[in-house]
Motif scaffolding. Structure first.
Motif, mmCIF file in Angstrom:
data_model
loop_
_atom_site.group_PDB
_atom_site.id
_atom_site.type_symbol
_atom_site.label_atom_id
_atom_site.label_comp_id
_atom_site.label_asym_id
_atom_site.label_seq_id
_atom_site.Cartn_x
_atom_site.Cartn_y
_atom_site.Cartn_z
ATOM 1 N N ALA A 303 -12.804 -3.203 -26.534
ATOM 2 C CA ALA A 303 -13.961 -3.310 -27.469
ATOM 3 C C ALA A 303 -13.589 -3.097 -28.863
ATOM 4 O O ALA A 303 -12.509 -2.740 -29.207
ATOM 5 C CB ALA A 303 -14.940 -2.309 -27.307
ATOM 6 N N ASP A 304 -14.462 -3.283 -29.882
ATOM 7 C CA ASP A 304 -14.153 -2.978 -31.414
ATOM 8 C C ASP A 304 -15.444 -2.268 -31.863
ATOM 9 O O ASP A 304 -16.528 -2.183 -31.221
ATOM 10 C CB ASP A 304 -13.677 -4.141 -32.154
ATOM 11 N N THR A 305 -15.213 -1.549 -32.959
ATOM 12 C CA THR A 305 -16.107 -0.954 -33.750
ATOM 13 C C THR A 305 -15.982 -0.956 -35.219
ATOM 14 O O THR A 305 -14.741 -1.115 -35.824
ATOM 15 C CB THR A 305 -15.974 0.566 -33.266
ATOM 16 N N TYR A 306 -17.069 -0.673 -35.915
ATOM 17 C CA TYR A 306 -16.979 -0.581 -37.216
ATOM 18 C C TYR A 306 -17.347 0.775 -37.972
ATOM 19 O O TYR A 306 -17.091 1.252 -39.103
ATOM 20 C CB TYR A 306 -17.903 -1.362 -38.046
ATOM 21 N N GLN A 431 -10.756 5.933 -28.473
ATOM 22 C CA GLN A 431 -10.361 5.161 -27.383
ATOM 23 C C GLN A 431 -9.157 3.995 -27.696
ATOM 24 O O GLN A 431 -9.369 3.347 -28.789
ATOM 25 C CB GLN A 431 -11.318 4.305 -26.522
ATOM 26 N N SER A 432 -8.152 4.106 -26.870
ATOM 27 C CA SER A 432 -6.996 3.476 -27.088
ATOM 28 C C SER A 432 -7.201 2.007 -26.899
ATOM 29 O O SER A 432 -6.398 1.259 -27.513
ATOM 30 C CB SER A 432 -5.779 3.501 -25.895
ATOM 31 N N TRP A 433 -8.245 1.307 -26.424
ATOM 32 C CA TRP A 433 -8.345 0.012 -26.139
ATOM 33 C C TRP A 433 -9.666 -0.551 -27.076
ATOM 34 O O TRP A 433 -10.138 -1.514 -27.200
ATOM 35 C CB TRP A 433 -9.008 -0.450 -24.597
ATOM 36 N N THR A 477 -4.000 9.472 -35.641
ATOM 37 C CA THR A 477 -2.858 9.278 -36.597
ATOM 38 C C THR A 477 -2.774 8.230 -37.189
ATOM 39 O O THR A 477 -3.251 7.293 -36.882
ATOM 40 C CB THR A 477 -1.617 9.541 -35.467
ATOM 41 N N LEU A 478 -2.110 8.413 -38.258
ATOM 42 C CA LEU A 478 -1.979 6.994 -39.042
ATOM 43 C C LEU A 478 -1.226 5.713 -38.215
ATOM 44 O O LEU A 478 -1.788 4.681 -38.210
ATOM 45 C CB LEU A 478 -1.178 7.333 -40.331
ATOM 46 N N PRO A 479 -0.225 6.120 -37.278
ATOM 47 C CA PRO A 479 0.297 5.077 -36.851
ATOM 48 C C PRO A 479 -0.812 4.480 -35.623
ATOM 49 O O PRO A 479 -0.862 3.208 -35.540
ATOM 50 C CB PRO A 479 1.588 5.838 -36.054
ATOM 51 N N ASP A 480 -1.549 5.421 -35.152
ATOM 52 C CA ASP A 480 -2.492 4.760 -34.118
ATOM 53 C C ASP A 480 -3.537 3.887 -34.783
ATOM 54 O O ASP A 480 -4.110 3.139 -34.082
ATOM 55 C CB ASP A 480 -3.213 5.879 -33.447
ATOM 56 N N ALA A 481 -4.083 4.497 -36.016
ATOM 57 C CA ALA A 481 -5.115 3.515 -36.795
ATOM 58 C C ALA A 481 -4.496 2.266 -37.066
ATOM 59 O O ALA A 481 -5.228 1.290 -36.865
ATOM 60 C CB ALA A 481 -5.519 4.424 -38.013
ATOM 61 N N ILE A 482 -3.220 2.321 -37.453
ATOM 62 C CA ILE A 482 -2.608 1.010 -37.983
ATOM 63 C C ILE A 482 -2.452 0.050 -36.700
ATOM 64 O O ILE A 482 -2.693 -1.079 -36.443
ATOM 65 C CB ILE A 482 -1.087 1.138 -38.388
ATOM 66 N N ARG A 483 -2.120 0.588 -35.393
ATOM 67 C CA ARG A 483 -2.052 0.073 -34.169
ATOM 68 C C ARG A 483 -3.529 -0.779 -33.889
ATOM 69 O O ARG A 483 -3.551 -1.999 -33.480
ATOM 70 C CB ARG A 483 -1.644 0.865 -33.097
ATOM 71 N N LYS A 484 -4.509 -0.087 -34.277
ATOM 72 C CA LYS A 484 -5.883 -0.380 -33.902
ATOM 73 C C LYS A 484 -6.323 -1.637 -35.034
ATOM 74 O O LYS A 484 -7.058 -2.723 -34.559
ATOM 75 C CB LYS A 484 -6.868 0.462 -33.851
ATOM 76 N N PHE A 485 -5.783 -1.560 -36.018
ATOM 77 C CA PHE A 485 -5.734 -2.580 -37.306
ATOM 78 C C PHE A 485 -5.081 -3.733 -37.021
ATOM 79 O O PHE A 485 -5.499 -4.790 -37.479
ATOM 80 C CB PHE A 485 -5.416 -1.972 -38.629
ATOM 81 N N SER A 486 -4.000 -3.790 -36.142
ATOM 82 C CA SER A 486 -3.111 -4.905 -35.987
ATOM 83 C C SER A 486 -2.596 -5.108 -34.713
ATOM 84 O O SER A 486 -3.398 -6.173 -34.316
ATOM 85 C CB SER A 486 -2.009 -4.463 -36.978
ATOM 86 N N LEU A 488 -2.987 -4.231 -31.690
ATOM 87 C CA LEU A 488 -3.875 -4.144 -30.625
ATOM 88 C C LEU A 488 -4.940 -5.464 -30.776
ATOM 89 O O LEU A 488 -5.214 -6.104 -29.821
ATOM 90 C CB LEU A 488 -4.859 -2.930 -30.696
ATOM 91 N N ALA A 489 -5.375 -5.680 -32.023
ATOM 92 C CA ALA A 489 -6.191 -6.622 -32.298
ATOM 93 C C ALA A 489 -5.478 -8.163 -32.135
ATOM 94 O O ALA A 489 -6.223 -8.994 -31.302
ATOM 95 C CB ALA A 489 -6.926 -6.829 -33.723
ATOM 96 N N ALA A 490 -4.422 -8.151 -32.430
ATOM 97 C CA ALA A 490 -3.378 -9.296 -32.363
ATOM 98 C C ALA A 490 -3.406 -9.580 -30.862
ATOM 99 O O ALA A 490 -3.163 -10.880 -30.314
ATOM 100 C CB ALA A 490 -2.167 -9.325 -33.027
ATOM 101 N N GLN A 491 -3.093 -8.529 -29.970
ATOM 102 C CA GLN A 491 -3.063 -8.630 -28.557
ATOM 103 C C GLN A 491 -4.226 -9.342 -27.921
ATOM 104 O O GLN A 491 -4.131 -10.207 -27.059
ATOM 105 C CB GLN A 491 -2.732 -7.323 -28.067
ATOM 106 N N ARG A 492 -5.486 -8.930 -28.162
ATOM 107 C CA ARG A 492 -6.517 -9.203 -27.628
ATOM 108 C C ARG A 492 -6.612 -10.839 -27.952
ATOM 109 O O ARG A 492 -7.450 -11.517 -26.941
ATOM 110 C CB ARG A 492 -7.801 -8.489 -28.094
ATOM 111 N N GLU A 493 -6.389 -11.198 -29.112
ATOM 112 C CA GLU A 493 -6.766 -12.453 -29.698
ATOM 113 C C GLU A 493 -5.595 -13.627 -29.232
ATOM 114 O O GLU A 493 -5.659 -14.753 -29.617
ATOM 115 C CB GLU A 493 -7.027 -12.523 -30.991
ATOM 116 N N HIS A 494 -4.493 -12.979 -28.587
ATOM 117 C CA HIS A 494 -3.293 -13.937 -28.236
ATOM 118 C C HIS A 494 -2.723 -14.233 -29.438
ATOM 119 O O HIS A 494 -2.254 -15.433 -29.545
ATOM 120 C CB HIS A 494 -3.663 -15.127 -27.326
#
Length: 566
Positions: A303-306, A431-433, A477-486, A488-494
């Protein structure tokens, strides 16, 4: 050893050294850009490390100690974070990119890539769909001269754009193409036509299939219809992204439908803007438990959130789906009819699992609903006002005010609705996902776009998370936020060549001060750019340089795996 043999050995050793040299020893290498002395947060969730990043021909050419290397532009990132460009998982900019291709509201957040196409996508398109959407096209002074994704992408690439863009094909759009705005199930032949349209869109570059099941005529589609369309997207390597049928009282049932589609179509699922409203306010943990259980059973769902407690959508979403049958023109007729208006009022006041009742979901009802944008210039003075204020001025009941406002504005009004709890927002974000979306079109404080009054998420989503939930509350954490921003999103969209700082990847890069980056936009004054982004590179080209926007338009159309290139 004879001198000529010793000399030959020295040359051999030197040659081997050149072949195996790291970038830091390549003193004569010419790069386009080198970012020096930064704290690299690479997008994977790993802690920061110290390194330089070199860019050549739009891609990351080297990462390491590049003290001896040379470049046309050198950026000193001492004390700054260097990270992958941010990916907006639902951006809505397909039309506003044609108005202002720089989309400053996006790039000043660090967004370098946007995914769009929520239910109704920019294509396919026919004459009747254009007629139904004419108010929106006129509002933005855009002439829709395309009918297919390929034609739209050609127009976009010809003019240029400040960010990368990928899009889904909307299930609503293919339904409108084949069936118009009728409230019924498709015939077998109609369903086959819809499947062919999805296949064509995937071959033209769509990333997957999307739905927005709250907005008519989407609610008229049954689950079996959606599974049949999702199977086509799955065969072409796409994903299924959904604004679920309900985000309030019947959200558990909507989740079950979503999981069924993912399971039976054998397709990855992305839930747009996960939220808990209505009777589920304060119960985000239950939604998360249901999603975690589905993931444990083998459904690839995320999922995603704003991360705001208010959402924004069409004011017409307050009207039950049956009243939209036939499109906006028929809706206006029903709103004017006393008998059908009485039925509309009764449905709005009655709790039901049959539709997503936003009137009952809004906190403080009429006071929790703010007018966002209008098409009728005579109504411009009400932008930013609450429905309760307008009702008092018009001396009428708030539900009548909503109906009358829609009549006056030809159902073109947008609204901000306050209806979520902060604790639910925070729990979803952790959430990690869960990745991040703005759920808003790219805009600008100036020009035609600056006349609208957007939700502040349009300008502030990503910096707000960095300021509020990372720096101040330490929820992430900052690294986790960046992972969500980048990543993780790239992985979902292939998107296999974006989302991580790694040699060979496209150079979508942000450079910012983690201690000062913040959002500025508010609900009362939303048209304000976020601050703190010092550099933003899109495909290796700065769109923000030293904190200022450049004239560059280096963005690319990102196509899905079925794209043939023809």
């Amino acid at each position: 050893m004879p001198i000529f043999i010793r000399t030959a050995c020295m040359w051999i050793v030197a040659a081997i050294g050149l072949l195996t040299a790291t970038p830091s020893s390549a003193a004569g290498v010419e790069y386009d850009t080198i970012i020096r002395n930064g704290h690299i947060i690479d997008g994977t969730g790993s802690p920061w490390y110290a390194a330089d990043v070199a860019v050549k021909d739009g891609r990351i050419a080297a990462i390491g100690n590049l003290a001896d290397a040379h470049a046309r532009q050198v950026i000193d990132a001492h004390g700054l974070v260097v990270a992958p460009g941010f990916i907006d998982m639902l951006g809505q900019s397909e039309i506003t990119l044609l108005v202002d291709p720089h989309v400053p509201s996006k790039i000043f957040q660090g967004i370098t890539t946007e995914i769009t196409g929520e239910g109704e996508s920019v294509a396919p398109l026919d004459a009747e769909m254009i007629r139904q959407r004419q108010a929106a096209y006129a509002h933005y002074q855009v002439t829709p001269d395309w009918r297919t994704f390929e034609q739209y992408f050609t127009r976009l690439q010809k003019q240029g754009m400040g960010i990368n863009v990928g899009t889904y094909v909307g299930a609503t759009s293919v339904r409108e193409m084949v069936m118009g705005y009728k409230n019924r199930a498709p015939t077998p032949d109609e369903l086959k036509q819809m499947q062919m349209l999805v296949a064509d869109a995937m071959k033209q570059g769509a990333l997957g299939l999307s739905t927005a099941l709250e907005y008519t005529p989407a609610p008229y589609a049954g689950t079996d219809e959606l599974i049949a369309l999702a199977k086509v997207a799955a065969r072409h390597g796409g994903i299924y992204a959904t604004h679920m049928r309900n985000e309030g009282d019947a959200e558990m049932a909507a989740l079950d439908e979503t999981f069924r589609i993912g399971r039976e179509a054998d397709i990855p699922v992305e839930i747009f803007h996960l939220k808990a409203t209505g009777n589920l306010k304060g119960k985000m943990a239950q939604l998360i438990a249901r999603i975690d259980a589905a993931r444990a059973s083998g459904v690839d769902v995320a999922a995603d959130t704003y991360a705001y407690t208010a959402w924004q959508n069409d004011l017409s979403a307050f009207i039950p789906p049956w009243a939209h049958d036939g499109g906006n023109l028929k809706l206006i007729e029903r709103l004017k009819n006393p008998a059908t208006r009485a039925r509309i009022r009764k449905d709005m006041l009655t709790p039901s699992d049959a539709w997503d009742n936003e009137w009952l979901a809004a906190i403080e009802r009429a006071h929790g609903i703010m007018i966002g944008s209008v098409d009728n210039k005579a109504l411009q003075k009400y932008v930013g006002k609450r429905v309760s204020e307008i009702a008092a001025e018009w001396h009428e009941d708030p539900i009548d005010t909503i109906c009358d406002f829609l009549i006056k504005d030809n159902a073109a009004t947008s609204s901000v609705v306050f209806g979520m709890q902060e604790s639910d927002v925070e729990l979803a974000l952790k959430q990690s996902w869960v990745s991040i979306d703005t759920d808003y079109e790219g805009t600008s404080p100036d020009g035609l776009l600056g006349k609208d009054r957007p939700h502040p998420r349009a300008y502030g989503t990503f910096p707000r998370i960095l300021a509020k939930y990372v720096r101040e509350q330490k929820l992430l954490t900052l690294p986790d936020a960046i992972r969500k921003f980048s990543a993780l999103a790239a992985q979902r969209e292939h998107l296999t060549d974006r989302g991580v700082l790694k040699q060979g990847m496209w150079a979508d890069i942000v450079v910012f001060d983690p201690e000062t980056i913040r959002d500025v936009a508010t609900f009362t004054d939303p048209n304000q750019l976020s601050v703190g982004m010092q550099y933003v590179l899109v495909n290796g080209v700065p769109v923000i340089d030293g904190g200022k926007m450049t004239d560059a338009l280096p963005g690319a159309v990102l196509r899905g795996p079925a794209y043939s290139g023809k």
